[in-house]
Every structure is written in C-alpha cells, then in structure tokens.
Enzyme design. Sequence first.
Site, PDB file in Angstrom:
ATOM      1  N   CYS A  45      21.085   4.769  30.565  1.00  0.00           N
ATOM      2  CA  CYS A  45      22.662   5.175  30.940  1.00  0.00           C
ATOM      3  C   CYS A  45      23.109   5.302  32.348  1.00  0.00           C
ATOM      4  O   CYS A  45      24.301   4.842  32.690  1.00  0.00           O
ATOM      5  CB  CYS A  45      22.465   7.010  30.639  1.00  0.00           C
ATOM      6  SG  CYS A  45      22.091   7.179  28.842  1.00  0.00           S
TER       7      CYS A  45
HETATM    8  C1  BEZ Z   1      18.088   5.889  28.554  1.00  0.00           C
HETATM    9  O1  BEZ Z   1      19.310   6.165  28.635  1.00  0.00           O
HETATM   10  O2  BEZ Z   1      17.295   5.342  29.081  1.00  0.00           O
HETATM   11  C2  BEZ Z   1      17.464   6.699  27.185  1.00  0.00           C
HETATM   12  C3  BEZ Z   1      18.076   7.672  26.632  1.00  0.00           C
HETATM   13  C4  BEZ Z   1      17.474   8.237  25.596  1.00  0.00           C
HETATM   14  C5  BEZ Z   1      16.274   7.892  24.861  1.00  0.00           C
HETATM   15  C6  BEZ Z   1      15.848   6.514  25.329  1.00  0.00           C
HETATM   16  C7  BEZ Z   1      16.495   5.830  26.553  1.00  0.00           C
END
Ligand code: BEZ
Length: 212
Positions: A45
């Site tokens: 994100c």
């Molecule tokens: C991420 O944004 O890196 C992420 C968020 C939830 C699960 C896996 C990755």
Amino acid sequence: MPLQLGDAAPDFTQQSTLGPLHFYDYLGTSWGVLFSHPADFTPVCTTELGEASRLKPEFDKRNVKVVGLSVDPVEKHGTWASDIADATGSALNFPLIADADRQVSTLYGLIHPNADSTATVRSVFVIDPNKIVRLELTYPASTGRNFVEILRTIDSLQLTDTFKVATPVNWKQGEDVIITTAVSDDEAKTRFPAGWKTVKPYLRVTKQPQAV
Ligand code: BEZ
C-alpha cells in the site's frame, strides 16, 4: 448485491486526511478514482499511495480526482503519510479516507470475507462525472495495482464516451481504435473521413479520433 458497472456510486461523508470528506461534493464535476487498502503501514500500500501521488499530473490532465481508503483511524493515516513521503519520495496529495467504522467499505463491498474477514481488498472504482461506476478492479492484498493501467482505462472511457469507437486489446493513447458495430459503413464515411481498414465486416480499424 455488489456494486455493478452502470450503478450510481454511493455517496457518503467520512473522515479523511483532509477532514470530513463529502464524496459527491469533493468529486464535483470531475471523474473519480476510489481505491482501497487493506491497512495502514503495509508495504505494498505504501508503494501504491506514493505512485498515485507521483502520477497526480496525469490524473489532473484527465480531470480525475483520486481518493484512497484504509480502515484505520485518521490519526494513524497522518503518521503513515509521513512514511509514504519518506519511502517513495512522493507526498500524499489526495485524501485518504479513514474508514474505521467500515461505513464506506460496506457501501462499496470492499470486504471479501472469504479472503479476509476484516481487512479491505485492493479495489478500484472509476466513477464518471455523473457519479456512475464505469470500471471496477479487485486485486488480492499481496498484489500491488498497476496505475498505468488505471490511467489507460480512463483514457479509453473518455475516448469512447466522445466517439463511436472501442479500444482493442492492449490499446494505448494514440493507437488505432475500432469503429463500433452500431455504426454503418455509410455513417462511418462521415464520422471517420480519413477512412478505415476492414479486417472483418465487424472489425473495422481506424486512426484514433482527436477531440477538438
Ligand atoms: C501490503 O500492503 O503490503 C499488504 C497488506 C495486506 C496483506 C499483504 C500485503
């Protein structure tokens, strides 16, 4: 009933990094991109929010306002925003909704319980100036989205709203387009005076028309 293409995008008021966000008022007469994130301080994100901020001039060029969403409280978003600038070199330049009570997540169907019972999936909604949902994409939490693809689909939507054309596989701005089957050859002669190539009677290819 999940939101479908052609549905009105639900309006809402929710906390955001820019204060209370009245969604329809914020969009005004612009196109909108609403995209959701599983949680704050997550690595994928962080890269996505930096990239969407870096691409602001491209969204502006297309008259698109971007809105992000994550289900953490607004105080947490503020600290994360500093990290995003630090990690990606692009400061957050659009509102990030703090959907701690899942109000917007419920309206837009952002929680897919068989994938995760509490976190939102990575969804994208492209909303037109009439507040109609024109595109939906849903990615798993482990896969970052492709913002070049989001811009490409907006280019296609805006072009095909203006001209009676459709865009072929892997089309990009400036490449040849398809004359829709609703246009007869007679009508095509006036609409596309530069002509076209008939590959099949239902597949006619022409230069991309330009808005004047
Ligand atoms: C991420 O944004 O890196 C992420 C968020 C939830 C699960 C896996 C990755």
